[in-house]
Design a protein around this motif. Structure first.
Motif, PDB file in Angstrom:
ATOM      1  N   TYR A  71       0.801  -1.177  -0.119  1.00 36.72           N
ATOM      2  CA  TYR A  71      -0.049  -0.093  -0.022  1.00 36.72           C
ATOM      3  C   TYR A  71       0.796   1.076  -0.074  1.00 36.72           C
ATOM      4  O   TYR A  71       0.914   1.926   1.111  1.00 36.72           O
ATOM      5  CB  TYR A  71      -0.919   0.061   1.053  1.00 36.72           C
ATOM      6  CG  TYR A  71      -1.963  -1.100   1.312  1.00 36.72           C
ATOM      7  CD1 TYR A  71      -3.385  -1.192   0.701  1.00 36.72           C
ATOM      8  CD2 TYR A  71      -1.587  -2.539   1.999  1.00 36.72           C
ATOM      9  CE1 TYR A  71      -3.988  -2.133   0.915  1.00 36.72           C
ATOM     10  CE2 TYR A  71      -2.420  -3.370   2.005  1.00 36.72           C
ATOM     11  CZ  TYR A  71      -3.573  -3.225   1.561  1.00 36.72           C
ATOM     12  OH  TYR A  71      -4.283  -4.451   1.508  1.00 36.72           O
ATOM     13  N   PRO A  72       1.827   1.639  -1.081  1.00 37.69           N
ATOM     14  CA  PRO A  72       2.474   2.548  -1.011  1.00 37.69           C
ATOM     15  C   PRO A  72       2.019   3.902  -0.995  1.00 37.69           C
ATOM     16  O   PRO A  72       2.653   4.873  -0.645  1.00 37.69           O
ATOM     17  CB  PRO A  72       3.191   2.483  -2.404  1.00 37.69           C
ATOM     18  CG  PRO A  72       2.340   1.673  -3.228  1.00 37.69           C
ATOM     19  CD  PRO A  72       1.630   0.646  -2.293  1.00 37.69           C
ATOM     20  N   ASP A  73       0.863   4.093  -1.043  1.00 36.43           N
ATOM     21  CA  ASP A  73       0.019   5.542  -1.114  1.00 36.43           C
ATOM     22  C   ASP A  73      -0.640   5.719   0.063  1.00 36.43           C
ATOM     23  O   ASP A  73      -1.402   6.621   0.200  1.00 36.43           O
ATOM     24  CB  ASP A  73      -0.618   5.711  -2.222  1.00 36.43           C
ATOM     25  CG  ASP A  73       0.112   5.525  -3.700  1.00 36.43           C
ATOM     26  OD1 ASP A  73       1.122   6.089  -3.538  1.00 36.43           O
ATOM     27  OD2 ASP A  73      -0.381   5.069  -4.678  1.00 36.43           O
ATOM     28  N   MET A  74      -0.582   4.694   1.158  1.00 38.42           N
ATOM     29  CA  MET A  74      -1.617   4.916   2.260  1.00 38.42           C
ATOM     30  C   MET A  74      -0.973   5.504   3.237  1.00 38.42           C
ATOM     31  O   MET A  74      -1.876   6.024   4.145  1.00 38.42           O
ATOM     32  CB  MET A  74      -1.966   3.257   2.691  1.00 38.42           C
ATOM     33  CG  MET A  74      -2.934   3.190   3.770  1.00 38.42           C
ATOM     34  SD  MET A  74      -4.521   3.805   3.600  1.00 38.42           S
ATOM     35  CE  MET A  74      -5.415   2.924   2.542  1.00 38.42           C
ATOM     36  N   PHE A  75       0.302   5.210   3.835  1.00 36.18           N
ATOM     37  CA  PHE A  75       0.774   6.002   4.735  1.00 36.18           C
ATOM     38  C   PHE A  75       1.525   7.050   4.591  1.00 36.18           C
ATOM     39  O   PHE A  75       2.064   7.536   3.588  1.00 36.18           O
ATOM     40  CB  PHE A  75       1.790   4.788   5.429  1.00 36.18           C
ATOM     41  CG  PHE A  75       1.105   3.344   5.685  1.00 36.18           C
ATOM     42  CD1 PHE A  75       0.145   3.227   6.608  1.00 36.18           C
ATOM     43  CD2 PHE A  75       1.505   2.358   4.839  1.00 36.18           C
ATOM     44  CE1 PHE A  75      -0.616   2.111   6.653  1.00 36.18           C
ATOM     45  CE2 PHE A  75       0.731   1.075   4.680  1.00 36.18           C
ATOM     46  CZ  PHE A  75      -0.348   0.945   5.677  1.00 36.18           C
ATOM     47  N   ALA A  76       1.906   7.836   5.845  1.00 32.54           N
ATOM     48  CA  ALA A  76       2.337   9.049   5.933  1.00 32.54           C
ATOM     49  C   ALA A  76       3.815   8.981   5.973  1.00 32.54           C
ATOM     50  O   ALA A  76       4.631   9.544   5.832  1.00 32.54           O
ATOM     51  CB  ALA A  76       1.808  10.080   6.834  1.00 32.54           C
ATOM     52  N   ALA A  77       4.028   7.874   6.912  1.00 36.72           N
ATOM     53  CA  ALA A  77       5.489   7.473   7.007  1.00 36.72           C
ATOM     54  C   ALA A  77       5.649   6.104   8.005  1.00 36.72           C
ATOM     55  O   ALA A  77       4.592   5.722   8.384  1.00 36.72           O
ATOM     56  CB  ALA A  77       6.152   8.729   8.201  1.00 36.72           C
ATOM     57  N   ILE A  78       6.805   5.464   7.798  1.00 40.58           N
ATOM     58  CA  ILE A  78       6.947   4.299   8.397  1.00 40.58           C
ATOM     59  C   ILE A  78       8.315   4.163   9.232  1.00 40.58           C
ATOM     60  O   ILE A  78       9.142   4.877   8.862  1.00 40.58           O
ATOM     61  CB  ILE A  78       6.863   3.114   7.420  1.00 40.58           C
ATOM     62  CG1 ILE A  78       8.053   3.079   6.515  1.00 40.58           C
ATOM     63  CG2 ILE A  78       5.427   2.921   6.792  1.00 40.58           C
ATOM     64  CD1 ILE A  78       8.023   1.717   5.590  1.00 40.58           C
ATOM     65  N   VAL A  79       8.414   3.332  10.174  1.00 38.25           N
ATOM     66  CA  VAL A  79       9.606   3.283  11.194  1.00 38.25           C
ATOM     67  C   VAL A  79       9.614   1.735  11.185  1.00 38.25           C
ATOM     68  O   VAL A  79       9.112   1.030  12.357  1.00 38.25           O
ATOM     69  CB  VAL A  79       9.419   3.713  12.405  1.00 38.25           C
ATOM     70  CG1 VAL A  79      10.632   3.665  13.137  1.00 38.25           C
ATOM     71  CG2 VAL A  79       9.108   5.340  12.404  1.00 38.25           C
ATOM     72  N   PRO A  80      10.552   1.138  10.357  1.00 36.43           N
ATOM     73  CA  PRO A  80      10.859  -0.533  10.555  1.00 36.43           C
ATOM     74  C   PRO A  80      12.142  -0.579  11.696  1.00 36.43           C
ATOM     75  O   PRO A  80      13.051   0.139  11.248  1.00 36.43           O
ATOM     76  CB  PRO A  80      11.135  -0.826   9.130  1.00 36.43           C
ATOM     77  CG  PRO A  80      11.561   0.457   8.412  1.00 36.43           C
ATOM     78  CD  PRO A  80      10.919   1.540   9.145  1.00 36.43           C
ATOM     79  N   LEU A  81      11.927  -1.412  12.657  1.00 35.27           N
ATOM     80  CA  LEU A  81      13.120  -1.726  13.414  1.00 35.27           C
ATOM     81  C   LEU A  81      13.675  -2.984  12.968  1.00 35.27           C
ATOM     82  O   LEU A  81      12.752  -3.959  13.211  1.00 35.27           O
ATOM     83  CB  LEU A  81      12.817  -1.420  14.935  1.00 35.27           C
ATOM     84  CG  LEU A  81      12.763  -0.263  15.353  1.00 35.27           C
ATOM     85  CD1 LEU A  81      11.508   0.752  14.876  1.00 35.27           C
ATOM     86  CD2 LEU A  81      12.417  -0.107  17.163  1.00 35.27           C
ATOM     87  N   CYS A  82      14.892  -3.471  12.955  1.00 37.90           N
ATOM     88  CA  CYS A  82      15.586  -4.482  12.893  1.00 37.90           C
ATOM     89  C   CYS A  82      14.938  -5.489  11.905  1.00 37.90           C
ATOM     90  O   CYS A  82      14.640  -6.867  12.425  1.00 37.90           O
ATOM     91  CB  CYS A  82      15.934  -5.206  14.209  1.00 37.90           C
ATOM     92  SG  CYS A  82      14.751  -5.594  15.461  1.00 37.90           S
ATOM     93  N   GLY A  83      14.451  -5.054  10.689  1.00 38.22           N
ATOM     94  CA  GLY A  83      13.609  -6.156   9.882  1.00 38.22           C
ATOM     95  C   GLY A  83      14.351  -6.001   8.692  1.00 38.22           C
ATOM     96  O   GLY A  83      15.421  -5.860   8.486  1.00 38.22           O
ATOM     97  N   GLY A  84      13.505  -6.268   7.621  1.00 38.40           N
ATOM     98  CA  GLY A  84      14.082  -6.290   6.364  1.00 38.40           C
ATOM     99  C   GLY A  84      12.917  -6.724   5.136  1.00 38.40           C
ATOM    100  O   GLY A  84      11.591  -6.603   5.836  1.00 38.40           O
ATOM    101  N   CYS A  85      13.324  -6.956   4.077  1.00 40.49           N
ATOM    102  CA  CYS A  85      12.332  -7.303   3.017  1.00 40.49           C
ATOM    103  C   CYS A  85      12.968  -7.983   2.061  1.00 40.49           C
ATOM    104  O   CYS A  85      14.038  -7.765   1.553  1.00 40.49           O
ATOM    105  CB  CYS A  85      11.647  -5.960   2.372  1.00 40.49           C
ATOM    106  SG  CYS A  85      10.494  -6.164   1.134  1.00 40.49           S
ATOM    107  N   ASN A  86      12.308  -9.336   1.527  1.00 38.32           N
ATOM    108  CA  ASN A  86      12.730 -10.236   0.641  1.00 38.32           C
ATOM    109  C   ASN A  86      12.411  -9.556  -0.897  1.00 38.32           C
ATOM    110  O   ASN A  86      12.661 -10.462  -1.598  1.00 38.32           O
ATOM    111  CB  ASN A  86      12.373 -11.522   0.992  1.00 38.32           C
ATOM    112  CG  ASN A  86      13.052 -12.168   1.995  1.00 38.32           C
ATOM    113  OD1 ASN A  86      14.083 -11.800   2.412  1.00 38.32           O
ATOM    114  ND2 ASN A  86      12.211 -13.222   2.556  1.00 38.32           N
ATOM    115  N   ASP A  87      12.083  -8.567  -1.055  1.00 35.13           N
ATOM    116  CA  ASP A  87      11.734  -8.005  -2.340  1.00 35.13           C
ATOM    117  C   ASP A  87      12.555  -6.771  -2.743  1.00 35.13           C
ATOM    118  O   ASP A  87      11.984  -5.719  -2.760  1.00 35.13           O
ATOM    119  CB  ASP A  87      10.319  -7.999  -2.605  1.00 35.13           C
ATOM    120  CG  ASP A  87       9.977  -7.555  -4.040  1.00 35.13           C
ATOM    121  OD1 ASP A  87      10.877  -7.855  -4.806  1.00 35.13           O
ATOM    122  OD2 ASP A  87       8.677  -7.240  -4.220  1.00 35.13           O
TER     123      ASP A  87
END
Length: 228
Positions: free
Chosen positions: A139-155
């Motif tokens: 949902y790239p247009d849904m959020f105003a900002a994000i804060v990921p801690l010690c995570g990642g993404c396989n894409d």
């Protein structure tokens, strides 16, 4: 070393492949803890919302588990915030990115509470960090900002889909559960496509960086500065 191997095995089994924009994900309804600001009932204004995603060990069907650390823990200890906090619980049998948990939660929040749809944020730690990256990808247009801690993404190949989204990522350099490279490869790609990425590398810190929720209020201040 033994702990690292066990944790990584759980990670691979529990996390699996992270899918991007996968419309075939089954929709599920997650139970969630909800926090309302102390002035919510006396106000007619809409409030910003932070969605908090927990880590692997908090999956299940008991919401009280979520209070062991993170934002639900601070709320349980009496901390007050100026925004709504929704803390969904992931079922034990799945992971944040394998299912579509967001649609039902968002609909529920819109129906039941006065939320500012231009100020919706997501943050999460560990498995919740992965979930934070992934729901933003979906949902790239849904959020105003994000804060990921010690995570990642396989894409990572498609991470530039988020180049216009304000992101503040955190990772400990000594993390032996989720290696710091998981975050840094995403940061590198986003910087190459002029992404709006802020990155804090926590030198000599491991996987347990939940102290940031307690001791770094500027994270919330930074999030609330942004709106869609």
């Amino acid at each position: 070393m033994k702990f690292r191997l066990i944790f990584l095995m759980l990670f691979l089994v529990g996390f699996g492949k992270v899918y991007s924009q996968d419309k075939s994900k089954p929709k599920i309804k997650c139970e969630y803890l909800l926090y309302l600001p102390i002035d919510y009932s006396s106000s007619k204004e809409s409030f910003p919302v932070i969605i908090y995603l927990h880590g692997l060990s908090h999956r299940g069907d008991d919401l009280n588990i979520l209070k062991r650390y993170g934002l639900p823990n601070l709320i349980a200890k009496g901390r007050n915030f100026d925004f709504i906090i929704a803390s969904p619980q992931c079922p034990i049998s799945t992971s944040w990115w394998r299912v579509n948990w967001f649609d039902d939660l968002y609909r529920d929040l819109c129906i039941k509470y006065r939320i500012d749809k231009h100020r919706i944020y997501v943050m999460g730690m560990s498995m919740g960090g992965y979930g934070t990256w992934q729901v933003a990808m979906d949902y790239p247009d849904m959020f105003a900002a994000i804060v990921p801690l010690c995570g990642g993404c396989n894409d990572p190949a498609n991470i530039c889909r988020l180049k216009d989204l304000p992101i503040w990522a955190f990772h400990g350099s000594a993390d032996s559960a989720v290696f710091v490279s998981e975050t840094e490869r995403l940061v590198t790609r986003l910087r190459k496509c002029d992404g709006n990425i802020k990155y804090t590398r926590l030198e000599n810190e491991g996987h347990n960086i939940e102290h940031l929720f307690r001791n770094k209020p500027e994270i919330f201040e930074w999030m609330l500065e942004h709106r869609k």
